[in-house]
Motif scaffolding. Sequence first.
Motif, PDB file in Angstrom:
ATOM      1  N   ASP A 144       0.834  -1.231   0.044  1.00 44.83           N
ATOM      2  CA  ASP A 144       0.069  -0.136  -0.039  1.00 44.83           C
ATOM      3  C   ASP A 144       0.970   1.344  -0.059  1.00 44.83           C
ATOM      4  O   ASP A 144       1.482   1.583   0.888  1.00 44.83           O
ATOM      5  N   MET A 145       0.891   1.711  -1.083  1.00 49.35           N
ATOM      6  CA  MET A 145       1.841   3.115  -1.163  1.00 49.35           C
ATOM      7  C   MET A 145       1.195   4.057  -0.373  1.00 49.35           C
ATOM      8  O   MET A 145       2.043   5.125  -0.042  1.00 49.35           O
ATOM      9  N   SER A 146      -0.135   4.252  -0.173  1.00 54.46           N
ATOM     10  CA  SER A 146      -0.548   5.357   0.742  1.00 54.46           C
ATOM     11  C   SER A 146      -0.243   5.430   2.078  1.00 54.46           C
ATOM     12  O   SER A 146       0.018   6.410   2.646  1.00 54.46           O
ATOM     13  N   SER A 147       0.119   4.280   2.530  1.00 51.64           N
ATOM     14  CA  SER A 147       0.581   4.136   4.139  1.00 51.64           C
ATOM     15  C   SER A 147       2.137   3.544   3.973  1.00 51.64           C
ATOM     16  O   SER A 147       2.798   3.546   5.208  1.00 51.64           O
ATOM     17  N   LYS A 148       2.800   3.109   2.957  1.00 49.14           N
ATOM     18  CA  LYS A 148       3.993   2.909   2.780  1.00 49.14           C
ATOM     19  C   LYS A 148       4.452   1.743   3.516  1.00 49.14           C
ATOM     20  O   LYS A 148       5.360   1.657   4.215  1.00 49.14           O
ATOM     21  N   SER A 149       3.694   0.702   3.394  1.00 48.25           N
ATOM     22  CA  SER A 149       3.797  -0.378   4.124  1.00 48.25           C
ATOM     23  C   SER A 149       3.067  -1.608   3.260  1.00 48.25           C
ATOM     24  O   SER A 149       2.360  -1.480   2.477  1.00 48.25           O
ATOM     25  N   PRO A 182      -0.860   0.134 -13.847  1.00 51.63           N
ATOM     26  CA  PRO A 182      -0.992   1.186 -12.769  1.00 51.63           C
ATOM     27  C   PRO A 182      -1.483   0.488 -11.170  1.00 51.63           C
ATOM     28  O   PRO A 182      -2.239  -0.451 -11.417  1.00 51.63           O
ATOM     29  N   PRO A 183      -1.001   1.422 -10.425  1.00 53.05           N
ATOM     30  CA  PRO A 183      -1.514   0.854  -9.033  1.00 53.05           C
ATOM     31  C   PRO A 183      -3.404   0.778  -8.907  1.00 53.05           C
ATOM     32  O   PRO A 183      -3.883   1.339  -9.940  1.00 53.05           O
ATOM     33  N   ALA A 184      -3.699  -0.037  -8.084  1.00 54.33           N
ATOM     34  CA  ALA A 184      -5.172  -0.233  -7.678  1.00 54.33           C
ATOM     35  C   ALA A 184      -5.502   0.806  -6.751  1.00 54.33           C
ATOM     36  O   ALA A 184      -4.916   0.838  -5.538  1.00 54.33           O
ATOM     37  N   PHE A 185      -6.548   1.543  -6.756  1.00 52.77           N
ATOM     38  CA  PHE A 185      -7.186   2.408  -5.788  1.00 52.77           C
ATOM     39  C   PHE A 185      -8.551   1.726  -5.314  1.00 52.77           C
ATOM     40  O   PHE A 185      -9.386   1.750  -6.306  1.00 52.77           O
ATOM     41  N   MET A 196      -6.893   3.006  -0.237  1.00 49.20           N
ATOM     42  CA  MET A 196      -5.720   2.250  -0.518  1.00 49.20           C
ATOM     43  C   MET A 196      -5.126   2.572  -1.944  1.00 49.20           C
ATOM     44  O   MET A 196      -5.664   2.338  -2.757  1.00 49.20           O
ATOM     45  N   VAL A 197      -3.788   2.700  -2.109  1.00 46.73           N
ATOM     46  CA  VAL A 197      -3.098   2.679  -3.271  1.00 46.73           C
ATOM     47  C   VAL A 197      -2.133   1.687  -3.385  1.00 46.73           C
ATOM     48  O   VAL A 197      -0.946   1.876  -2.955  1.00 46.73           O
ATOM     49  N   ASN A 198      -2.704   0.473  -4.156  1.00 49.51           N
ATOM     50  CA  ASN A 198      -1.809  -0.813  -3.839  1.00 49.51           C
ATOM     51  C   ASN A 198      -1.156  -1.320  -5.206  1.00 49.51           C
ATOM     52  O   ASN A 198      -1.727  -1.072  -6.244  1.00 49.51           O
TER      53      ASN A 198
END
Length: 354
Positions: A144-149, A182-185, A196-198
Motif C-alpha cells: 500500500d503506497m498510501s501508508s508505505k507498508s 498502474p496501481p489499484a485504488f 488504498m493505493v496498491n
Amino acid sequence: MKKVRILSLDGGGMRGIIPATVLEYVENKIIEKTGNPDARLADYFDFVAGTSTGGILSAFYLTPAKVNNDGPSSRFKAAEALEFYSNDGYKIFNESKKWDWFGLRQLFNAAKYSPKELERILQEQFNNLKLSDLLKPCIITTYDMSSKSSFFFSSREPIYKQREFYVKDVLRSTSAAPTYFPPAFIHNLKTLDKTMVNIDGGVFANNPALCAYSECRNTKFKQVEFPGASDMLIVSIGTGGGQFKLPDVSKSNRWNILKWATSIPDIMMDGSVDTVSYQMKNIFDTVREKGMLNYKRIDVPKDKRAYSSDMADASPKNVAALKTAGEEALKDALKDKEGEHNLDQIIDLLISDN
C-alpha cells in the motif's frame, strides 16, 4: 496428529500457467485416489497464500460453489484456473498494451498495459464476492503506497480489525506490477474512509511461503493451535523466474534513470524467491528427518525454462511453451529425491490428513 496443510503460490504473470498445470494434476490425482468426482483443492488445503498471479489462482481455487447441494465445494475446477490463462491472458496483456510513440510514452506513464480488460474479467469471474466468502483462510499480498507498508489481505480477519474487501479489488491490487499495470485504488468495505493505493505484493514477497508460515504460526486451526514446522505440510510452487533480461550489466554503473526504473521491479520480484525457499528449507531442517519431508518446493528446472523472458507474453507460442514448462515442473516434482517426498507422496499425505 493431522498436519496443517498449506499451499503457497508465487507471482509471475502469465507464468501462473506453471503452478496451474501442477495443481491440475494434484486435483485430478485426488479425484482418482478418493473416487470422489467432486473433490477440489479447497477440500485438501487448510490455508492458502498467493502473490500476484498466485493470488489470482488462490481465488479461483477458493471461490465457493454458487449452489452446494452435496456437490463440489468450490465453483472452479483446477482445470478452469489453467484455462483462464489460455482464454484471457491475451486480452489482459497483448490486447491491452499501450503502444509507444517514438518511445515517448514511458516518460509520461510507465504502465505498459491498460487495466481495463483485467478489471472487466475480474468483475465477470468474481462479481461482488467478498474476501471473507472464500472457502478457507487465505492471505494475498500487496504493498500500500498510501501508508508505505506491506499489507496482507486476509479472508479471516478478526472482527475488531474492521476489514472487508471485494475479491476483484484484492486481485487487481496484488497483480499491479510496477511498469506493467498502474496501481489499484480501492477501499475497505467496512470503513470506506481511506483509499488504498496498491501495487503488486511481489515487490516484497514474490514467494509468499514464509509469509504463510508466519501467519499460520499465529493461527488456531482445528488440528492444532499455533502450529510449528513439525505440525505443517507446505507445498510451495514457483513460476520459473530468473528469465528476465537486463541491459548490459557491465555498464550498469552508467545506467540512466529509465534503465534502472525498468529493471528494478524484475530484480526485486525475482531476487527474493530463492532466498525464501532457502529460509523455508532451513526452518524445516530444524525438525529434522520427518519434518524435512513436510516442505515441498516445486518449480521448473533451470535447464527447462525455454519460454519468453517477458512474464506478460500471452502469445499462443509462449502459452504453449509455458504449459510445457509446467509439465517439466510436474515431472521433476514426481521424481524420487533424497531427503524429500515426491509429489504423489505429498498428495497421499494431503488425503490422509483430510
